[in-house]
Design an enzyme around this catalytic site. Structure first.
Site, mmCIF file in Angstrom:
data_model
loop_
_atom_site.group_PDB
_atom_site.id
_atom_site.type_symbol
_atom_site.label_atom_id
_atom_site.label_comp_id
_atom_site.label_asym_id
_atom_site.label_seq_id
_atom_site.Cartn_x
_atom_site.Cartn_y
_atom_site.Cartn_z
ATOM 1 N N GLU A 97 -47.665 13.443 43.058
ATOM 2 C CA GLU A 97 -48.432 15.102 42.632
ATOM 3 C C GLU A 97 -49.504 14.895 41.200
ATOM 4 O OE1 GLU A 97 -45.746 17.932 44.957
ATOM 5 O OE2 GLU A 97 -45.865 17.996 42.184
ATOM 6 N N CYS A 110 -52.597 15.397 34.051
ATOM 7 C CA CYS A 110 -51.107 14.689 33.909
ATOM 8 C C CYS A 110 -50.917 14.304 35.444
ATOM 9 C CB CYS A 110 -49.755 15.959 34.215
ATOM 10 S SG CYS A 110 -48.045 16.000 34.098
ATOM 11 N N CYS A 117 -38.960 8.086 40.817
ATOM 12 C CA CYS A 117 -38.457 6.938 39.671
ATOM 13 C C CYS A 117 -36.578 6.655 39.540
ATOM 14 C CB CYS A 117 -38.117 8.389 38.279
ATOM 15 S SG CYS A 117 -37.987 6.938 36.774
ATOM 16 N N CYS A 121 -32.009 10.656 35.200
ATOM 17 C CA CYS A 121 -32.306 11.786 34.490
ATOM 18 C C CYS A 121 -31.869 12.635 34.786
ATOM 19 C CB CYS A 121 -33.021 12.452 33.540
ATOM 20 S SG CYS A 121 -34.201 10.455 32.280
ATOM 21 N N CYS A 124 -33.117 15.591 36.154
ATOM 22 C CA CYS A 124 -34.944 15.263 36.220
ATOM 23 C C CYS A 124 -35.241 15.291 37.523
ATOM 24 C CB CYS A 124 -35.422 14.618 35.643
ATOM 25 S SG CYS A 124 -37.508 13.529 36.100
ATOM 26 N N CYS A 346 -44.439 20.319 34.869
ATOM 27 C CA CYS A 346 -43.843 18.553 34.671
ATOM 28 C C CYS A 346 -42.694 18.456 34.362
ATOM 29 C CB CYS A 346 -44.303 18.222 32.976
ATOM 30 S SG CYS A 346 -45.744 17.214 33.103
HETATM 31 N N1 SAH Z 1 -40.492 9.014 32.699
HETATM 32 C C1 SAH Z 1 -41.480 9.042 31.742
HETATM 33 C C2 SAH Z 1 -42.238 9.527 31.917
HETATM 34 C C3 SAH Z 1 -42.736 11.231 33.134
HETATM 35 S S1 SAH Z 1 -42.742 12.655 31.342
HETATM 36 C C4 SAH Z 1 -40.466 10.347 31.213
HETATM 37 O O1 SAH Z 1 -39.686 10.575 31.229
HETATM 38 O O2 SAH Z 1 -40.771 10.052 29.341
HETATM 39 C C5 SAH Z 1 -42.147 13.514 32.262
HETATM 40 C C6 SAH Z 1 -41.569 14.633 31.471
HETATM 41 O O3 SAH Z 1 -40.653 16.100 32.029
HETATM 42 C C7 SAH Z 1 -40.298 13.568 30.448
HETATM 43 O O4 SAH Z 1 -40.655 14.723 28.891
HETATM 44 C C8 SAH Z 1 -39.129 14.515 31.233
HETATM 45 O O5 SAH Z 1 -38.151 14.538 30.641
HETATM 46 C C9 SAH Z 1 -39.638 15.741 31.467
HETATM 47 N N2 SAH Z 1 -38.928 16.551 32.297
HETATM 48 C C10 SAH Z 1 -38.361 16.042 33.737
HETATM 49 N N3 SAH Z 1 -37.409 17.012 34.360
HETATM 50 C C11 SAH Z 1 -37.769 18.285 33.306
HETATM 51 C C12 SAH Z 1 -37.456 20.248 33.821
HETATM 52 N N4 SAH Z 1 -36.443 20.251 34.529
HETATM 53 N N5 SAH Z 1 -37.899 20.134 32.861
HETATM 54 C C13 SAH Z 1 -38.294 20.214 31.656
HETATM 55 N N6 SAH Z 1 -39.062 19.151 31.006
HETATM 56 C C14 SAH Z 1 -38.179 17.803 32.105
HETATM 57 FE FE1 SF4 Z 2 -37.814 9.087 35.570
HETATM 58 FE FE2 SF4 Z 2 -37.748 11.723 35.144
HETATM 59 FE FE3 SF4 Z 2 -36.078 10.513 33.896
HETATM 60 FE FE4 SF4 Z 2 -38.894 10.526 33.727
HETATM 61 S S1 SF4 Z 2 -37.035 12.316 32.943
HETATM 62 S S2 SF4 Z 2 -37.974 8.428 33.101
HETATM 63 S S3 SF4 Z 2 -39.457 10.841 35.289
HETATM 64 S S4 SF4 Z 2 -36.328 10.295 35.639
#
Ligand code: SAH
Ligand code: SF4
Length: 383
Positions: A97, A110, A117, A121, A124, A346
């Site tokens: 997306e 974005c 991934c 995390c 996420c 995001c």
């Molecule tokens: N993998 C990279 C790039 C993805 S950025 C990274 O983690 O930085 C996506 C952003 O959205 C990151 O800051 C991530 O931590 C945040 N994010 C992921 N899941 C989320 C959620 N459920 N609510 C709010 N932000 C979230």
């Molecule tokens: Fe991967 Fe989501 Fe962690 Fe970013 S926040 S590194 S997309 S698992």
């Protein structure tokens, strides 16, 4: 990587020097790259016949050996607030997306770098899908190409223009290193998308050795997904922290600021999760951690998704966290959620679509089993 099944080179994924080399290999002048890039990236053309300032012979030659192929658009939604989301169809059912967020004179895209991934995390939804594959340069740049084409010809674009790009869609950009670097080179190139360095941000969860490599290769803005102010908590939320703990991550951030002093600071992203990392003590620890790292803090209220097990803190708590950081002298913003009605936030990308697909599959399997008289089906639960 940039060739399709018929062996044609996809010019969408070539940087300027690569396109010049390619033209030279065809016995053409290198400067033709400038004309071709403008057709591809500025005018959004995908047919060599439309490139009217190239001779007929060259157009024919290019059509034989090359193509301009962007990702297919499976779905396009526009939210009530103007946010747009595209679900892009790649090969074998892989989808990513891309989201466009207009804000006054600014338009931020974005962009995704991987399908899924690997880093998992805990908060996420992209991470919950696991890793499928890296995107090619053409697939990353193709996200800008698709978005820009949807705004119509350059004369019609007006404010619907991409002025900023954040590598904050699906995936960890530093784990798809070469393709992301080349794609960002094209985004910065005046004959590509002309995105200024201050408006092009790479977000990483902290792949420390790759951060140093990044500094050697390209000058872009840096955002770090911090999310916790101490190692035990960050180990839980961002498991890659076990490999690259906070002391190493902070050293890599300081190095960035030293190396690119005009950038001045790193953006620290901090997803606020109720009862997990939103307490007063966490704000205090964060202030201490960032004492020697020039930074700006971006608080992101957690975006809930099914079975995450986490909650978004209430507004007062978020505000109190921000106030404490501001008192300590940090520029601290709260990311407002945009495009809520189309799931464009995001960190939520694709989860829903795939969930729905899975639910549909599960339903079909259950129906088939019921028809065979094997199981009793419960009513599907809404949504
Ligand atoms: N993998 C990279 C790039 C993805 S950025 C990274 O983690 O930085 C996506 C952003 O959205 C990151 O800051 C991530 O931590 C945040 N994010 C992921 N899941 C989320 C959620 N459920 N609510 C709010 N932000 C979230
Ligand atoms: Fe991967 Fe989501 Fe962690 Fe970013 S926040 S590194 S997309 S698992």
């Amino acid at each position: 990587m940039n060739t399709d099944t018929a062996g044609k080179v996809n010019l969408l994924g070539l940087t300027r020097p690569q396109l010049e080399d390619f033209l030279e290999s065809l016995g053409e002048k290198r400067f033709r790259a400038q004309q071709i890039m403008k057709w591809i990236h500025f005018f959004g053309v995908d047919d060599f016949e439309a490139m009217t300032n190239l001779g007929k012979a060259l157009r024919g030659k290019l059509a034989d050996v090359a193509e301009i192929r962007g990702p297919g658009v499976a779905l396009e939604h526009t939210s009530a607030d103007g946010t747009r989301k595209w679900v892009l169809e790649l090969d074998q059912g892989n989808r990513v997306e891309t989201v466009f967020i207009p804000d006054g004179n600014r338009g931020t895209l974005c962009v995704s770098s991987q399908v899924g991934c690997a880093l998992d995390c805990s908060f996420c939804s992209t991470g919950k899908q696991g890793f499928h594959r890296d995107l090619s340069v053409a697939e990353i740049v193709g996200q800008l190409w698709v978005a820009q084409r949807s705004f119509g010809p350059p004369s019609n674009r007006g404010l619907r223009n991409i002025t900023n790009v954040v590598m904050m869609g699906m995936g960890e950009p530093l784990l798809n290193f070469e393709s992301v670097i080349h794609a960002m080179e094209l985004m910065k190139d005046d004959l590509g998308y002309g995105i200024a360095k201050k408006r092009l941000t790479l977000s990483t969860s902290g792949i420390v050795p790759r951060m140093y490599e990044l500094y050697e290769r390209i000058d872009v803005s840096l955002a770090v997904s911090l999310h916790a102010p101490n190692d035990p908590l960050r180990d839980q939320l961002v498991p890659v922290n076990k490999k690259y703990p906070l002391s190493e991550l902070m050293a890599a951030c300081r190095e960035y600021v030293d190396r690119f002093p005009d950038t001045r600071r790193v953006t620290m992203e901090y997803v606020l999760i109720e009862g997990v990392n939103d307490k007063f003590e966490h704000a205090e620890q964060l202030i201490a951690l960032l004492q020697n790292v020039p930074s700006k803090i971006n608080l992101i209220p957690f975006n809930p998704f099914p079975n995450s097990g986490y909650k978004r803190p209430n507004g007062l708590r978020i505000k109190a966290f921000q106030d404490r950081l501001m008192q300590a002298g940090f520029v601290t913003t709260i990311r407002t959620t945009r495009g809520d009605d189309i799931d464009a936030a995001c960190g939520q990308l694709v989860g829903k679509v795939q969930d729905r697909t899975r639910r549909a599959e599960q339903w079909r399997t259950e129906v088939a089993a019921r028809q065979r008289g094997r199981i009793k089906v419960h009513e599907a639960s809404g949504q």
